[in-house]
Design an enzyme around this catalytic site. Structure first.
Site, PDB file in Angstrom:
ATOM      1  N   ASP A   1       3.925  -2.829  -4.288  1.00  0.00           N
ATOM      2  CA  ASP A   1       3.511  -1.266  -4.783  1.00  0.00           C
ATOM      3  C   ASP A   1       2.810  -1.422  -6.324  1.00  0.00           C
ATOM      4  O   ASP A   1       1.599  -1.046  -6.463  1.00  0.00           O
ATOM      5  CB  ASP A   1       4.755  -0.393  -4.900  1.00  0.00           C
ATOM      6  CG  ASP A   1       5.457  -0.265  -3.443  1.00  0.00           C
ATOM      7  OD1 ASP A   1       4.854  -0.741  -2.569  1.00  0.00           O
ATOM      8  OD2 ASP A   1       6.610   0.382  -3.742  1.00  0.00           O
TER       9      ASP A   1
ATOM     10  N   HIS B   1       7.767  -4.896   4.645  1.00  0.00           N
ATOM     11  CA  HIS B   1       9.051  -5.500   4.576  1.00  0.00           C
ATOM     12  C   HIS B   1       8.896  -7.274   4.391  1.00  0.00           C
ATOM     13  O   HIS B   1       9.953  -7.763   5.227  1.00  0.00           O
ATOM     14  CB  HIS B   1      10.133  -5.031   5.485  1.00  0.00           C
ATOM     15  CG  HIS B   1      10.603  -3.575   5.325  1.00  0.00           C
ATOM     16  ND1 HIS B   1      11.759  -3.428   4.594  1.00  0.00           N
ATOM     17  CD2 HIS B   1      10.046  -2.489   5.707  1.00  0.00           C
ATOM     18  CE1 HIS B   1      12.020  -2.227   4.620  1.00  0.00           C
ATOM     19  NE2 HIS B   1      10.948  -1.370   5.201  1.00  0.00           N
ATOM     20  N   THR B   2       8.016  -7.532   3.894  1.00  0.00           N
ATOM     21  CA  THR B   2       7.815  -8.879   3.735  1.00  0.00           C
ATOM     22  C   THR B   2       7.925  -9.318   2.058  1.00  0.00           C
ATOM     23  O   THR B   2       8.092 -10.506   1.856  1.00  0.00           O
ATOM     24  CB  THR B   2       6.378  -9.431   4.438  1.00  0.00           C
ATOM     25  OG1 THR B   2       5.242  -8.294   3.553  1.00  0.00           O
ATOM     26  CG2 THR B   2       6.268  -9.146   5.722  1.00  0.00           C
ATOM     27  N   ASP B   3       7.633  -8.313   1.414  1.00  0.00           N
ATOM     28  CA  ASP B   3       7.313  -8.719   0.072  1.00  0.00           C
ATOM     29  C   ASP B   3       8.557  -9.325  -0.716  1.00  0.00           C
ATOM     30  O   ASP B   3       8.661 -10.039  -1.742  1.00  0.00           O
ATOM     31  CB  ASP B   3       6.796  -7.706  -0.761  1.00  0.00           C
ATOM     32  CG  ASP B   3       7.584  -6.295  -1.121  1.00  0.00           C
ATOM     33  OD1 ASP B   3       8.485  -6.365  -0.203  1.00  0.00           O
ATOM     34  OD2 ASP B   3       6.848  -5.525  -1.761  1.00  0.00           O
TER      35      ASP B   3
ATOM     36  N   ALA C   1       6.516  10.607  -0.219  1.00  0.00           N
ATOM     37  CA  ALA C   1       5.926  10.398   1.163  1.00  0.00           C
ATOM     38  C   ALA C   1       5.911   9.124   1.313  1.00  0.00           C
ATOM     39  O   ALA C   1       5.107   8.645   2.204  1.00  0.00           O
ATOM     40  CB  ALA C   1       4.390  11.229   1.184  1.00  0.00           C
ATOM     41  N   GLY C   2       6.177   8.095   0.467  1.00  0.00           N
ATOM     42  CA  GLY C   2       6.342   6.791   0.474  1.00  0.00           C
ATOM     43  C   GLY C   2       4.722   6.200   0.223  1.00  0.00           C
ATOM     44  O   GLY C   2       4.388   4.863   0.607  1.00  0.00           O
TER      45      GLY C   2
HETATM   46  C1  GLA Z   1       9.036  -0.165  -0.431  1.00  0.00           C
HETATM   47  C2  GLA Z   1       9.101  -1.064  -1.470  1.00  0.00           C
HETATM   48  C3  GLA Z   1       7.929  -2.574  -1.499  1.00  0.00           C
HETATM   49  C4  GLA Z   1       8.138  -2.722  -0.023  1.00  0.00           C
HETATM   50  C5  GLA Z   1       7.958  -1.809   1.106  1.00  0.00           C
HETATM   51  C6  GLA Z   1       8.247  -2.144   2.440  1.00  0.00           C
HETATM   52  O1  GLA Z   1       7.665   0.300  -0.534  1.00  0.00           O
HETATM   53  O2  GLA Z   1       8.770  -0.763  -2.661  1.00  0.00           O
HETATM   54  O3  GLA Z   1       8.308  -3.339  -2.343  1.00  0.00           O
HETATM   55  O4  GLA Z   1       9.084  -3.810   0.175  1.00  0.00           O
HETATM   56  O5  GLA Z   1       8.986  -0.945   0.911  1.00  0.00           O
HETATM   57  O6  GLA Z   1       7.204  -3.001   2.944  1.00  0.00           O
END
Ligand code: GLA
Length: 347
Positions: free
Chosen positions: A160, A27-29, A111-112
């Site tokens: 990502d 959660h920094t991008d 699954a993220g």
């Molecule tokens: C998701 C978003 C990324 C990033 C993450 C948290 O995966 O797609 O861009 O913000 O959450 O780090």
């Protein structure tokens, strides 16, 4: 089944791209900060052929064939991502008259682990080859993000797609999301990255993610900075009202953890790196409040089972946990966790 059976012709190009886990920098991008993801040994593979005025795709994983004209609005299926990357290329002025894709994915869905970025980057690589487009790997990541945000309509940062496009196996991608400078650094010697999936899915992830982004934007506005990346002194966040103080504390401290993590990687210090991962999880859970009790428990149990560090990965609100484990302890680690969580998948 293959491209020829579905489309009656042979594919003209093919490419692949991996899923990712994020080791530090969560959660920094979207506040111009630092991230440190690593690609997974799971890939999405795409074969592509020409088409006129439309995008067609068969997903082997889903067993679905979809086709829509270029100008169609998104419909909430996997084809959106493919229409999205073709749209983004055309927006950027590239001659892409249409395409047909055959998609196979090993990246676990839901699954993220960024299966959508893997699909986008694989498709962009295949289109770059097919239409001989003069695009760098960074360009592909930027186009993938644009497709997801502006066409598909899901707000996301750049991590990502950058991980899928620029990441290297066995290395962590240290990326500055403001300058886009990056470096691939080897993971600590003698360690392994373990991805632990309880199959939680990602409940409310999108709503929660957008709310956190708004809170972060508001915190930056009140502190008078362009982005929270510009706050170097953690004490400054104490002046913010609740809960913006907690949200900003996470982002500011997380950026520091990435920088310390990079130093630990340069020293080959797995123990220090693992500690930072666990601190990141505590901050995501207590200050950013994007964890779930099940994820907190899994992190605790992973640490008891001998991990050097563990944290949730990606947006949170579900998804997987990533742990750093010494190679020599890997088997004992898996056995201990399997005994504790019979349905746990090791990815
Ligand atoms: C998701 C978003 C990324 C990033 C993450 C948290 O995966 O797609 O861009 O913000 O959450 O780090």
């Amino acid at each position: 089944m293959g491209f020829k059976e579905i489309f009656g012709a042979l594919p003209e190009a093919s490419a692949q791209a991996p899923g990712r886990v994020n080791l530090l920098g969560e959660h920094t991008d979207y506040q111009e900060g630092y991230v440190l993801p690593t690609p997974l040994p799971y890939f999405t593979q795409v074969e592509v052929g020409r088409a006129q005025g439309r995008v067609e795709a068969y997903s082997e994983t889903l067993g679905e064939l979809r086709a829509r004209p270029l100008a169609s609005p998104p419909q909430g299926d996997f084809l959106d991502y493919l229409l999205g990357v073709v749209w983004a290329l055309r927006e950027a002025g590239y001659e892409v008259p249409g395409a047909r894709f055959y998609v196979r994915s090993q990246v676990p869905l839901g699954a993220g682990l960024s299966s959508s970025a893997a699909l986008e980057v694989a498709a962009l690589r295949a289109l770059r080859a097919l239409y001989r487009l003069p695009l760098s790997d960074k360009d592909l990541a930027l186009l993938g993000q644009k497709a997801k945000v502006e066409y598909v309509g899901v707000r996301c940062g750049l991590m990502d797609q950058m991980a899928a496009s620029l990441g290297q196996p066995g290395k962590a991608l240290f990326l500055d999301t403001r300058t886009l400078a990056y470096e691939n650094l080897p993971l600590p010697p003698g360690t392994r990255v373990a991805v632990l999936d309880l199959g939680l899915g990602r409940r409310l992830a999108e709503a929660g993610y957008n709310q956190r982004r708004r809170e972060a934007e508001e915190a930056a506005r009140r502190l008078g900075v362009r982005a929270l990346r510009d706050v170097a002194d953690l004490c400054l966040v104490e002046s913010l009202p609740f809960p913006l103080d907690k949200r900003a504390r996470h982002i500011v401290s997380e950026n520091l953890r990435v920088l310390r993590g990079v130093e630990a990687l340069r020293r080959g210090d797995g123990r220090a790196f693992g500690e930072l991962m666990t601190q990141s999880h505590r901050s995501l859970s207590q200050d950013y409040e994007v964890s779930l009790p099940e994820l907190d428990e899994l992190v605790d149990e992973a640490l008891k089972a001998g991990a050097l560090g563990a944290k949730l990965t990606g947006a949170g609100f579900g998804g997987a946990v990533v742990a750093l484990v010494e190679e020599t302890r890997q088997q004992a680690f898996q056995e201990a966790l399997r005994a504790r969580f019979p349905t746990l998948r090791f990815l």
